[in-house]
Each structure stands twice: as C-alpha cells, then as structure tokens.
Design a protein around this motif. Sequence first.
Motif, PDB file in Angstrom:
ATOM      1  N   ALA A   1      -8.624  -9.097  -7.784  1.00  0.00           N
ATOM      2  CA  ALA A   1      -7.579  -8.095  -7.584  1.00  0.00           C
ATOM      3  C   ALA A   1      -7.632  -7.167  -8.793  1.00  0.00           C
ATOM      4  O   ALA A   1      -7.902  -7.605  -9.916  1.00  0.00           O
ATOM      5  CB  ALA A   1      -6.213  -8.741  -7.459  1.00  0.00           C
ATOM      6  N   LEU A   2      -7.403  -5.892  -8.548  1.00  0.00           N
ATOM      7  CA  LEU A   2      -7.494  -4.884  -9.596  1.00  0.00           C
ATOM      8  C   LEU A   2      -6.111  -4.351  -9.938  1.00  0.00           C
ATOM      9  O   LEU A   2      -5.256  -4.216  -9.060  1.00  0.00           O
ATOM     10  CB  LEU A   2      -8.371  -3.721  -9.134  1.00  0.00           C
ATOM     11  CG  LEU A   2      -9.746  -4.084  -8.589  1.00  0.00           C
ATOM     12  CD1 LEU A   2     -10.434  -2.854  -8.012  1.00  0.00           C
ATOM     13  CD2 LEU A   2     -10.583  -4.734  -9.665  1.00  0.00           C
ATOM     14  N   VAL A   3      -5.921  -4.025 -11.206  1.00  0.00           N
ATOM     15  CA  VAL A   3      -4.743  -3.304 -11.642  1.00  0.00           C
ATOM     16  C   VAL A   3      -5.212  -1.880 -11.898  1.00  0.00           C
ATOM     17  O   VAL A   3      -6.168  -1.667 -12.676  1.00  0.00           O
ATOM     18  CB  VAL A   3      -4.127  -3.908 -12.927  1.00  0.00           C
ATOM     19  CG1 VAL A   3      -2.909  -3.117 -13.383  1.00  0.00           C
ATOM     20  CG2 VAL A   3      -3.780  -5.385 -12.696  1.00  0.00           C
ATOM     21  N   MET A   4      -4.580  -0.917 -11.227  1.00  0.00           N
ATOM     22  CA  MET A   4      -4.996   0.490 -11.343  1.00  0.00           C
ATOM     23  C   MET A   4      -3.824   1.308 -11.866  1.00  0.00           C
ATOM     24  O   MET A   4      -2.678   1.051 -11.496  1.00  0.00           O
ATOM     25  CB  MET A   4      -5.506   1.007 -10.007  1.00  0.00           C
ATOM     26  CG  MET A   4      -6.702   0.199  -9.497  1.00  0.00           C
ATOM     27  SD  MET A   4      -7.440   0.851  -7.974  1.00  0.00           S
ATOM     28  CE  MET A   4      -8.330   2.273  -8.640  1.00  0.00           C
ATOM     29  N   TYR A   5      -4.121   2.314 -12.703  1.00  0.00           N
ATOM     30  CA  TYR A   5      -3.074   3.030 -13.430  1.00  0.00           C
ATOM     31  C   TYR A   5      -3.413   4.513 -13.542  1.00  0.00           C
ATOM     32  O   TYR A   5      -4.573   4.884 -13.702  1.00  0.00           O
ATOM     33  CB  TYR A   5      -2.955   2.427 -14.832  1.00  0.00           C
ATOM     34  CG  TYR A   5      -1.889   3.022 -15.702  1.00  0.00           C
ATOM     35  CD1 TYR A   5      -0.593   2.524 -15.663  1.00  0.00           C
ATOM     36  CD2 TYR A   5      -2.170   4.060 -16.567  1.00  0.00           C
ATOM     37  CE1 TYR A   5       0.400   3.055 -16.468  1.00  0.00           C
ATOM     38  CE2 TYR A   5      -1.180   4.603 -17.390  1.00  0.00           C
ATOM     39  CZ  TYR A   5       0.106   4.098 -17.333  1.00  0.00           C
ATOM     40  OH  TYR A   5       1.085   4.616 -18.119  1.00  0.00           O
ATOM     41  N   ARG A   6      -2.352   5.329 -13.457  1.00  0.00           N
ATOM     42  CA  ARG A   6      -2.520   6.761 -13.701  1.00  0.00           C
ATOM     43  C   ARG A   6      -1.293   7.295 -14.421  1.00  0.00           C
ATOM     44  O   ARG A   6      -0.159   7.080 -13.990  1.00  0.00           O
ATOM     45  CB  ARG A   6      -2.704   7.528 -12.387  1.00  0.00           C
ATOM     46  CG  ARG A   6      -2.822   9.020 -12.655  1.00  0.00           C
ATOM     47  CD  ARG A   6      -3.056   9.825 -11.447  1.00  0.00           C
ATOM     48  NE  ARG A   6      -2.702  11.214 -11.742  1.00  0.00           N
ATOM     49  CZ  ARG A   6      -2.838  12.195 -10.894  1.00  0.00           C
ATOM     50  NH1 ARG A   6      -3.347  11.993  -9.713  1.00  0.00           N
ATOM     51  NH2 ARG A   6      -2.447  13.401 -11.245  1.00  0.00           N
TER      52      ARG A   6
END
Length: 163
Positions: A155-160
């Motif tokens: 599972a990935l943690v994605m951020y902007r």
Amino acid sequence: MSVSIRPATDVDRPAVWALLEPVFRAGDTYAIDPDIAEPEAIAYWFGPERRVFVAETGGSIVGTYYMVRNQKGGGSHVCNCGYITGSEARGKGVARAMLAHSLAVAPGFGFRAMQYNFVVSTNLRAVATWERAGFRIVGRLPGAFAHPTEGFVDALVMYRDLT
C-alpha cells in the motif's frame, strides 16, 4: 464527456451505493470488508465530517468522492479523499474531473495538503492519475493489503502540497 460535480444529498445515497457496492465487493482497491452491508457502506462513505460529492454526466451519477481531514489537531490542515468511478464511466475522465474538483475546493475548506493513506499498489490507473496530478509516493507499506488475486501487495502513501 462533460462531467459536472456537486455536493451529494440524501437523495443520492442509492446511486452512491450502486457505485460503492461493486468496488467494495471486488475487494481489490479499498480496505473495506467485501461483505459490507449497504447501511454500513453508506455510513462509512457519508461518515462524520466527510464532504461527499457526486459526478454526473447526462443526469446520471457516474462517480463519487469524499473529502475529510486526515487527522485532528496539528494534522487537521491535511485532507484525505476517496474516489469511485462507475464501471461504465472508467477511462472517460471522470476520476480526473473529481480529482481536479477536490484539488480546487480543498484550499477553500482550509486544507494545505492532500494525502492518500492507503493506495493499493496494484491499482495502477489510480497511482498514475495521482502522480500525473503532482502527488508523490512518500511511503510504502510492504504487504499491507491482502489482494484477492495478487496476494499480499504494498500500500502506498501519496501526498501533495496545496499551497
């Protein structure tokens, strides 16, 4: 395809359930019990403090997303979203329209960043869409998701940043 997005109302709940049910039943993109009952699924999607939106084309609801603060207190300036596009509308820009809408409205709700906590790594279309929109993978949770056909996947943690 022309997509309009508006806040969801109680009248939209059956149409939202029609979108949620096949995705939750498939069990390959959301960490939700595939056997979840409709009342519990609707309570989850329309949960406390969540802002829920629907995407329409030609008067039909073809997508939905929610926005909620990711954490309380010192983390309340970061939001989290969940998106679902109906199968008949996939690949037609609905997810991109919902993403663009969420990025546009989030600052108005006081959010300075957007974070996706648990993007299933095998959901390649979503990962590519988020990356094209400027999200970075900032974390990887090895084997954190039990995929129904692929086994244990990351599972990935994605951020902007939105500022």
